[in-house]
Scaffold this motif. Structure first.
Motif, PDB file in Angstrom:
ATOM      1  N   ARG A   1       0.836  -1.207   0.000  1.00 30.98           N
ATOM      2  CA  ARG A   1       0.000   0.000   0.000  1.00 30.98           C
ATOM      3  C   ARG A   1       0.867   1.251   0.000  1.00 30.98           C
ATOM      4  O   ARG A   1       0.588   2.215  -0.732  1.00 30.98           O
ATOM      5  N   GLU A   2       1.906   1.246   0.824  1.00 29.44           N
ATOM      6  CA  GLU A   2       2.792   2.403   0.878  1.00 29.44           C
ATOM      7  C   GLU A   2       3.555   2.567  -0.433  1.00 29.44           C
ATOM      8  O   GLU A   2       3.789   3.688  -0.894  1.00 29.44           O
ATOM      9  N   GLU A   3       3.939   1.450  -1.039  1.00 29.58           N
ATOM     10  CA  GLU A   3       4.603   1.502  -2.341  1.00 29.58           C
ATOM     11  C   GLU A   3       3.696   2.165  -3.370  1.00 29.58           C
ATOM     12  O   GLU A   3       4.129   3.012  -4.154  1.00 29.58           O
ATOM     13  N   ARG A   4       2.442   1.782  -3.350  1.00 33.35           N
ATOM     14  CA  ARG A   4       1.493   2.373  -4.292  1.00 33.35           C
ATOM     15  C   ARG A   4       1.281   3.860  -4.012  1.00 33.35           C
ATOM     16  O   ARG A   4       1.248   4.681  -4.929  1.00 33.35           O
ATOM     17  N   ARG A   5       1.157   4.219  -2.740  1.00 27.93           N
ATOM     18  CA  ARG A   5       0.956   5.631  -2.391  1.00 27.93           C
ATOM     19  C   ARG A   5       2.138   6.486  -2.832  1.00 27.93           C
ATOM     20  O   ARG A   5       1.963   7.565  -3.403  1.00 27.93           O
ATOM     21  N   SER A   6       3.353   6.013  -2.554  1.00 29.23           N
ATOM     22  CA  SER A   6       4.533   6.828  -2.831  1.00 29.23           C
ATOM     23  C   SER A   6       4.818   6.957  -4.320  1.00 29.23           C
ATOM     24  O   SER A   6       5.288   8.000  -4.772  1.00 29.23           O
ATOM     25  N   ARG A   7       4.526   5.924  -5.086  1.00 28.04           N
ATOM     26  CA  ARG A   7       4.878   5.958  -6.506  1.00 28.04           C
ATOM     27  C   ARG A   7       3.754   6.430  -7.406  1.00 28.04           C
ATOM     28  O   ARG A   7       4.005   6.892  -8.520  1.00 28.04           O
ATOM     29  N   PHE A   8       2.541   6.312  -6.939  1.00 32.13           N
ATOM     30  CA  PHE A   8       1.422   6.655  -7.808  1.00 32.13           C
ATOM     31  C   PHE A   8       0.443   7.621  -7.149  1.00 32.13           C
ATOM     32  O   PHE A   8       0.278   8.742  -7.608  1.00 32.13           O
ATOM     33  N   ASP A   9      -0.204   7.218  -6.075  1.00 33.59           N
ATOM     34  CA  ASP A   9      -1.277   8.028  -5.512  1.00 33.59           C
ATOM     35  C   ASP A   9      -0.807   9.404  -5.050  1.00 33.59           C
ATOM     36  O   ASP A   9      -1.531  10.395  -5.200  1.00 33.59           O
ATOM     37  N   SER A  10       0.384   9.480  -4.466  1.00 33.93           N
ATOM     38  CA  SER A  10       0.893  10.751  -3.947  1.00 33.93           C
ATOM     39  C   SER A  10       1.848  11.434  -4.914  1.00 33.93           C
ATOM     40  O   SER A  10       2.458  12.444  -4.567  1.00 33.93           O
ATOM     41  N   ASN A  11       1.979  10.886  -6.093  1.00 33.11           N
ATOM     42  CA  ASN A  11       2.911  11.436  -7.067  1.00 33.11           C
ATOM     43  C   ASN A  11       2.157  11.806  -8.335  1.00 33.11           C
ATOM     44  O   ASN A  11       1.568  10.944  -8.983  1.00 33.11           O
ATOM     45  N   PRO A  12       2.142  13.067  -8.707  1.00 35.36           N
ATOM     46  CA  PRO A  12       1.342  13.482  -9.873  1.00 35.36           C
ATOM     47  C   PRO A  12       1.765  12.808 -11.170  1.00 35.36           C
ATOM     48  O   PRO A  12       0.920  12.488 -12.006  1.00 35.36           O
ATOM     49  N   GLN A  13       3.066  12.578 -11.356  1.00 36.20           N
ATOM     50  CA  GLN A  13       3.504  11.889 -12.566  1.00 36.20           C
ATOM     51  C   GLN A  13       3.039  10.442 -12.565  1.00 36.20           C
ATOM     52  O   GLN A  13       2.661   9.893 -13.599  1.00 36.20           O
ATOM     53  N   GLY A  14       3.075   9.819 -11.390  1.00 39.43           N
ATOM     54  CA  GLY A  14       2.597   8.448 -11.290  1.00 39.43           C
ATOM     55  C   GLY A  14       1.110   8.343 -11.572  1.00 39.43           C
ATOM     56  O   GLY A  14       0.656   7.431 -12.268  1.00 39.43           O
ATOM     57  N   ARG A  15       0.346   9.272 -11.007  1.00 40.97           N
ATOM     58  CA  ARG A  15      -1.098   9.266 -11.255  1.00 40.97           C
ATOM     59  C   ARG A  15      -1.393   9.423 -12.734  1.00 40.97           C
ATOM     60  O   ARG A  15      -2.258   8.743 -13.293  1.00 40.97           O
ATOM     61  N   PHE A  16      -0.657  10.333 -13.377  1.00 42.80           N
ATOM     62  CA  PHE A  16      -0.906  10.565 -14.798  1.00 42.80           C
ATOM     63  C   PHE A  16      -0.506   9.353 -15.632  1.00 42.80           C
ATOM     64  O   PHE A  16      -1.189   9.003 -16.595  1.00 42.80           O
ATOM     65  N   PHE A  17       0.598   8.727 -15.261  1.00 39.65           N
ATOM     66  CA  PHE A  17       1.016   7.541 -16.006  1.00 39.65           C
ATOM     67  C   PHE A  17      -0.081   6.483 -15.993  1.00 39.65           C
ATOM     68  O   PHE A  17      -0.404   5.888 -17.026  1.00 39.65           O
ATOM     69  N   GLU A  18      -0.648   6.224 -14.820  1.00 41.89           N
ATOM     70  CA  GLU A  18      -1.713   5.223 -14.730  1.00 41.89           C
ATOM     71  C   GLU A  18      -2.903   5.606 -15.599  1.00 41.89           C
ATOM     72  O   GLU A  18      -3.468   4.769 -16.306  1.00 41.89           O
ATOM     73  N   LYS A  19      -3.275   6.878 -15.540  1.00 41.72           N
ATOM     74  CA  LYS A  19      -4.415   7.330 -16.338  1.00 41.72           C
ATOM     75  C   LYS A  19      -4.132   7.185 -17.828  1.00 41.72           C
ATOM     76  O   LYS A  19      -4.997   6.752 -18.602  1.00 41.72           O
ATOM     77  N   PHE A  20      -2.920   7.558 -18.222  1.00 39.13           N
ATOM     78  CA  PHE A  20      -2.603   7.515 -19.646  1.00 39.13           C
ATOM     79  C   PHE A  20      -2.542   6.079 -20.161  1.00 39.13           C
ATOM     80  O   PHE A  20      -3.030   5.777 -21.249  1.00 39.13           O
ATOM     81  N   ARG A  21      -1.947   5.200 -19.376  1.00 37.58           N
ATOM     82  CA  ARG A  21      -1.876   3.808 -19.822  1.00 37.58           C
ATOM     83  C   ARG A  21      -3.276   3.204 -19.926  1.00 37.58           C
ATOM     84  O   ARG A  21      -3.585   2.487 -20.878  1.00 37.58           O
TER      85      ARG A  21
END
Length: 493
Positions: free
Chosen positions: A200-220
């Motif tokens: 969960r923390e891995e996901r938060r730090s790399r995606f949920d709390s990171n704007p580039q990570g969030r955008f990457f998920e959305k774009f993919r």
């Protein structure tokens, strides 16, 4: 924390999420990403010995073999067999150093998961280091380290793999530990909850709390739409929070069986000894009792001409991503893959590429631009371009400049010099694979786990690349890189 390693474009995105600096131009494949060593962000990313080895091998061979052309002879000494329980063993002898790379590849990844249970493969990868009936939690890593070795694992959409690198006299240890956790894993509720919190923390730090990570998920997800390739390998947070021990137990029993695995051993290995050890440790393990469903290919074409534009005050500068659907060696017209490989190198594969020379150096419209393509996926692949504009330069104008470069590939032939330089670079990379037990084992394993004849693609790759012509590059550019086929993503502050 274990990396969520995946196909080309996630490799670099995950790394850029952790350090907001552009990648070195030489980094464009999963292999390059795996040999990167993270330094503090102010120092950027450093390649270990990759650059030195690359240029030593490159210049030693390029200028001594057939002028500017390469004639790469592999001559790999190998042995293969399949045990009675379905386990496949591939051994390649490379005795230049007294080390051996042992890998176990499982045919399970994000593509096999269903809605509501995304990320199970990655969660199970974490649990594989939390102990068996004979090895305590964390004991696997400690035992490998005690004998001077290295170990890790990765999960992708297409597979999960585990590896250790030890001195060749410790092959027994590597195989004993891997066979043990193939059928003796202990999925304890307390250990599971602890490791679930880590994920969960891995996901938060790399995606949920990171704007580039969030955008990457959305774009993919935007690009692949409803296909499993559009889901994150790490899983959606809601799914991660909902896992149970029973979910993992079922996933483990169904997928972690010898008939769903490939053991790859590369290095200073004695074939007779390797066969004897694998048969002794893996032979008694029972194959799967149930029948597995067909692994999902891309069933619907990707719709091009779409744009995803996001604004996020958390980003410091805009970024641009353009992706085109592309075939792979297992999906679509596989004969186009070598030409697309060369095309991607000419377009954005390093400091001598068109995009870097024209858009970064001459026009000064971008601080970073790179293209990526693999072709080694279970289903449809993509050819991608990532770019960061110069400070204050409109990202839309950068997009126009890149689109113009792609259009030029569709309309005109590349030069002989560009073509040969790209071929030499690709062949030098493959020579580096041949020179490293790590890279050679990973290449063999990845090709094999997605159903390809590794020897044909490893030993035949130089010829496939050498046969690519300028006319062929223009042909695949017209077929695959039309503006109407592109999917564009823009992230701005």
């Amino acid at each position: 924390m274990r990396w969520v390693v995946a196909k080309g474009w996630e490799n670099k995105m995950v790394a850029r999420i952790n350090c907001r600096l552009p990648f070195p131009p030489s980094v464009k494949t999963m292999r390059d990403f795996r040999v990167m060593k993270k330094k503090p962000c102010q120092n950027g990313w450093m390649l270990r010995s990759r650059r030195i080895d690359y240029f030593v091998v490159f210049f030693a061979l390029v200028f001594t073999l057939s002028g500017m052309g390469m004639n790469v002879a592999w001559g790999l000494e190998s042995e293969e067999l399949t045990l009675g329980n379905g386990l496949r063993l591939i051994m390649v002898r490379e005795p230049k150093a007294p080390v051996v790379m042992t890998q176990v590849w499982y045919r399970v990844g994000g593509v096999d998961e269903v809605t509501g249970k995304t990320g199970l493969s990655h969660m199970l990868e974490h649990m594989m280091f939390q102990g068996t009936r004979d090895v305590p939690p964390g004991g696997y890593g400690r035992m490998i380290a005690r004998h001077g070795g290295e170990e890790n694992a990765s999960t992708t959409w297409d597979f999960t793999d585990y590896w250790s690198k030890l001195s060749s006299d410790q092959l027994d240890l590597a195989l004993k530990l891997e066979s043990d956790r193939m059928h003796n894993l202990v999925l304890d509720a307390e250990r599971f909850q602890s490791e679930n919190n880590v994920v969960r923390e891995e996901r938060r730090s790399r995606f949920d709390s990171n704007p580039q990570g969030r955008f990457f998920e959305k774009f993919r997800h935007f690009f692949f739409q409803d296909h499993p390739y559009g889901r994150p390998v790490i899983g959606w947070m809601k799914d991660i929070e909902g896992y149970t021990v029973a979910d993992l137990e079922s996933w483990y029993r169904h997928h972690y069986t010898p008939d769903n695995a490939i053991v790859v051993i590369v290095g200073d290995v004695d074939f007779a000894q390797g066969k004897k050890l694998v048969e002794a440790y893996f032979g008694p393990i029972q194959p799967s009792a149930g029948k597995r469903g067909e692994r999902l290919p891309q069933t619907q074409p990707i719709v091009g001409g779409r744009r995803l534009v996001e604004r996020d005050p958390g980003v410091m500068a805009p970024s641009l991503h353009i992706a085109w659907p592309a075939p792979s060696y297992t999906f679509g017209d596989s004969t186009d893959v070598p030409a697309l490989d060369v095309l991607a190198t000419i377009l954005g594969g390093g400091g001598s590429s068109r995009l870097y020379r024209h858009v970064v150096m001459e026009q000064q419209k971008a601080v970073m631009v790179q293209s990526r393509y693999s072709g080694m996926t279970l289903g449809m692949d993509s050819l991608d371009i990532d770019a960061d504009p110069w400070d204050g330069f409109p990202v839309e104008d950068l997009e126009k400049a890149i689109v113009a470069e792609v259009a030029d590939l569709r309309e005109h032939l590349v030069t002989d010099e560009e073509l040969q330089r790209a071929k030499n670079g690709l062949l030098a990379e493959r020579i580096y694979d041949r020179d490293s037990v790590d890279h050679l084992a990973s290449l063999i394993g990845q090709l094999s786990i997605i159903g390809l004849d590794w020897r044909h693609f490893v030993e035949g790759y130089p010829q496939m690349i050498q046969e690519v012509t300028a006319e062929r590059i223009r042909e695949v550019a017209v077929r695959h890189l039309g503006l109407d086929k592109a999917v564009v993503g823009i992230l701005t502050p």
